[in-house]
Write a protein that holds these residues in place. Structure first.
Motif, PDB file in Angstrom:
ATOM      1  N   TRP A 144       6.510 -10.044  40.832  1.00 13.88           N
ATOM      2  CA  TRP A 144       7.250  -9.069  39.916  1.00 13.88           C
ATOM      3  C   TRP A 144       6.254  -8.370  38.861  1.00 13.88           C
ATOM      4  CZ3 TRP A 144      11.031 -13.252  36.978  1.00 13.88           C
ATOM      5  CH2 TRP A 144      11.938 -13.754  37.894  1.00 13.88           C
ATOM      6  N   LEU A 145       6.516  -7.416  38.626  1.00 12.86           N
ATOM      7  CA  LEU A 145       5.570  -6.246  37.595  1.00 12.86           C
ATOM      8  C   LEU A 145       6.286  -5.895  36.358  1.00 12.86           C
ATOM      9  CD1 LEU A 145       4.545  -3.736  40.560  1.00 12.86           C
ATOM     10  CD2 LEU A 145       3.195  -5.973  39.805  1.00 12.86           C
ATOM     11  N   PRO A 146       5.640  -6.113  35.283  1.00 11.49           N
ATOM     12  CA  PRO A 146       6.296  -5.759  34.112  1.00 11.49           C
ATOM     13  C   PRO A 146       6.310  -4.394  33.848  1.00 11.49           C
ATOM     14  CG  PRO A 146       3.900  -6.707  33.615  1.00 11.49           C
ATOM     15  CD  PRO A 146       4.453  -6.526  35.164  1.00 11.49           C
ATOM     16  N   ILE A 147       7.107  -3.689  33.391  1.00  9.61           N
ATOM     17  CA  ILE A 147       7.360  -2.227  33.178  1.00  9.61           C
ATOM     18  C   ILE A 147       6.932  -1.959  31.520  1.00  9.61           C
ATOM     19  CG2 ILE A 147       8.280   0.095  33.393  1.00  9.61           C
ATOM     20  CD1 ILE A 147       9.988  -1.015  35.499  1.00  9.61           C
ATOM     21  N   LEU A 148       7.793  -2.765  30.877  1.00 12.93           N
ATOM     22  CA  LEU A 148       7.585  -2.778  29.310  1.00 12.93           C
ATOM     23  C   LEU A 148       7.929  -4.415  29.101  1.00 12.93           C
ATOM     24  CD1 LEU A 148      10.021   0.026  28.059  1.00 12.93           C
ATOM     25  CD2 LEU A 148       7.493   0.106  28.388  1.00 12.93           C
ATOM     26  N   THR A 149       7.721  -4.698  27.907  1.00  9.49           N
ATOM     27  CA  THR A 149       7.897  -6.177  27.518  1.00  9.49           C
ATOM     28  C   THR A 149       9.193  -6.590  27.926  1.00  9.49           C
ATOM     29  OG1 THR A 149       6.297  -5.912  25.633  1.00  9.49           O
ATOM     30  CG2 THR A 149       7.425  -7.651  25.588  1.00  9.49           C
ATOM     31  N   SER A 150       9.262  -7.734  28.608  1.00  9.61           N
ATOM     32  CA  SER A 150      10.399  -8.491  28.790  1.00  9.61           C
ATOM     33  C   SER A 150      11.385  -7.622  29.755  1.00  9.61           C
ATOM     34  CB  SER A 150      11.174  -8.782  27.613  1.00  9.61           C
ATOM     35  OG  SER A 150      10.336  -9.712  26.775  1.00  9.61           O
ATOM     36  N   VAL A 151      10.791  -6.379  30.344  1.00  5.33           N
ATOM     37  CA  VAL A 151      11.397  -5.759  31.531  1.00  5.33           C
ATOM     38  C   VAL A 151      10.757  -5.720  32.630  1.00  5.33           C
ATOM     39  CG1 VAL A 151      12.605  -3.480  32.019  1.00  5.33           C
ATOM     40  CG2 VAL A 151      12.755  -4.409  29.881  1.00  5.33           C
ATOM     41  N   TYR A 152      11.100  -6.144  33.763  1.00  3.77           N
ATOM     42  CA  TYR A 152      10.394  -6.240  35.188  1.00  3.77           C
ATOM     43  C   TYR A 152      11.003  -5.590  36.267  1.00  3.77           C
ATOM     44  CZ  TYR A 152       9.470 -10.488  32.282  1.00  3.77           C
ATOM     45  OH  TYR A 152       8.854 -11.307  31.158  1.00  3.77           O
TER      46      TYR A 152
END
Length: 329
Positions: free
Chosen positions: A70-78
């Motif tokens: 899983w890759l984080p795009i923004l904090t707490s959004v993957y």
């Protein structure tokens, strides 16, 4: 915007199979299935809260982030690592990160509707009393009051309604671009002129002066204003020798030419926007052009957008026509 693509579904299930066979940490298939069902409706994007609700523990989430499945795009959004990052991915990231009440607005909402191309940054509207959480170069998050009734969902993505999107376009787009786009929306009956006019009439937001000017042009004032603009354009470039609203008698009736170059019998028709692009007006214009051609007039036309956004093109084309007519005389 299209619904979930088969390619995205395939990539997400590849991700699930890979995790089930490669990860050493024990897990069950059920959380994967639930999370994939969520992510495939959101361009492959999901939040930490959604992962937990699907059945993942904090430890399992941390493990997948560490090993970059899983890759984080923004904090707490993957996003799943197998999913390509696209404009739509970022659009979902924006509304998921900002939470309930957020929606794509302006040019971004227009892009989802298919009215314009996808451009950066993506504009997210947020209730005025909310704090902007995660500013980024990809997202332009603005505090703007968008009532719940003005938010619709297209393929699940919250955007402003057609009427509200047109309202925003009239206020914030450059004048010529706003007029061209609103013209198309009105002609295709995608928005109601009266409803848009009433909404703009009471607007107090920045850009309301331009928006009201656009609505005045959309009313039946458009033709006369277009003709005045054309006359100024031809006079300014020294293309004199024309008469505006010139009457021509044809088969017992009289038609008027918007701009007539009498010596060479060149008729220029100016197509105002909105009202003057309706099917009934279009048929009348075609009949008028046919009648004029039968009595040896050369007929051409330009749109309001041509006059405003492409005056050099209009002048060059008229000069070309006049030269050709003179050479053939």
């Amino acid at each position: 915007m299209a619904s979930t693509s088969p390619q995205l579904v395939h990539l997400l299930w590849q991700e699930a199979i890979g995790l089930a066979t490669v990860l050493v940490m024990p897990t069950t298939q059920q959380p994967h299935r639930r999370l994939i069902d969520i992510a495939q409706t959101q361009a492959g994007v999901f939040t930490r809260a959604q992962a937990i609700n699907a059945g993942f523990t904090a430890r399992q989430i941390r493990y997948r982030l560490t090993f970059r499945s899983w890759l984080p795009i923004l904090t707490s959004v993957y996003v799943f690592a197998a999913v390509p990052i696209t404009w739509t991915t970022w659009a979902w990231t924006g509304v998921l990160s900002e939470g309930d009440g957020s929606a794509l607005v302006g040019a971004s909402a227009a892009a989802v509707c298919g009215w314009t191309s996808e451009t950066w940054p993506i504009t997210i509207g947020l209730p005025a009393d909310r704090r902007i959480r995660w500013p980024t170069a990809r997202l332009d998050v603005q505090r703007v009051e968008v009532p719940a009734d003005d938010i619709v969902r297209v393929s699940g993505l919250p955007i402003t309604s057609r009427l509200r999107t047109a309202f925003d376009i009239a206020h914030v787009f450059p004048l010529a671009q706003a007029q061209e786009l609103l013209d198309r929306l009105l002609v295709l009956d995608l928005i109601d002129l009266n409803a848009l006019t009433e909404a703009i009439k009471v607007s107090r937001r920045h850009g309301s002066k331009q928006a009201r000017r656009l609505m005045a042009r959309a009313a039946d004032l458009a033709a006369s204003e277009a003709e005045r603009t054309a006359k100024r354009l031809f006079v300014d470039v020294g293309s004199g020798g024309f008469v505006a609203n010139y009457p021509v008698a044809i088969a017992g009736r009289t038609v008027k030419i918007d701009i007539a170059f009498l010596a060479l019998k060149v008729a220029i028709e100016i197509k105002g926007w909105a009202f003057h692009s309706r099917p009934d007006r279009g048929r009348a214009d075609e009949a008028k052009a046919t009648d004029l051609q039968l009595v040896r007039w050369f007929v051409t036309s330009f749109t309001w957008h041509d006059l405003v956004a492409r005056p050099e093109y209009v002048v060059a084309k008229v000069r070309q026509i006049l030269r050709a007519r003179a050479a053939a005389a």
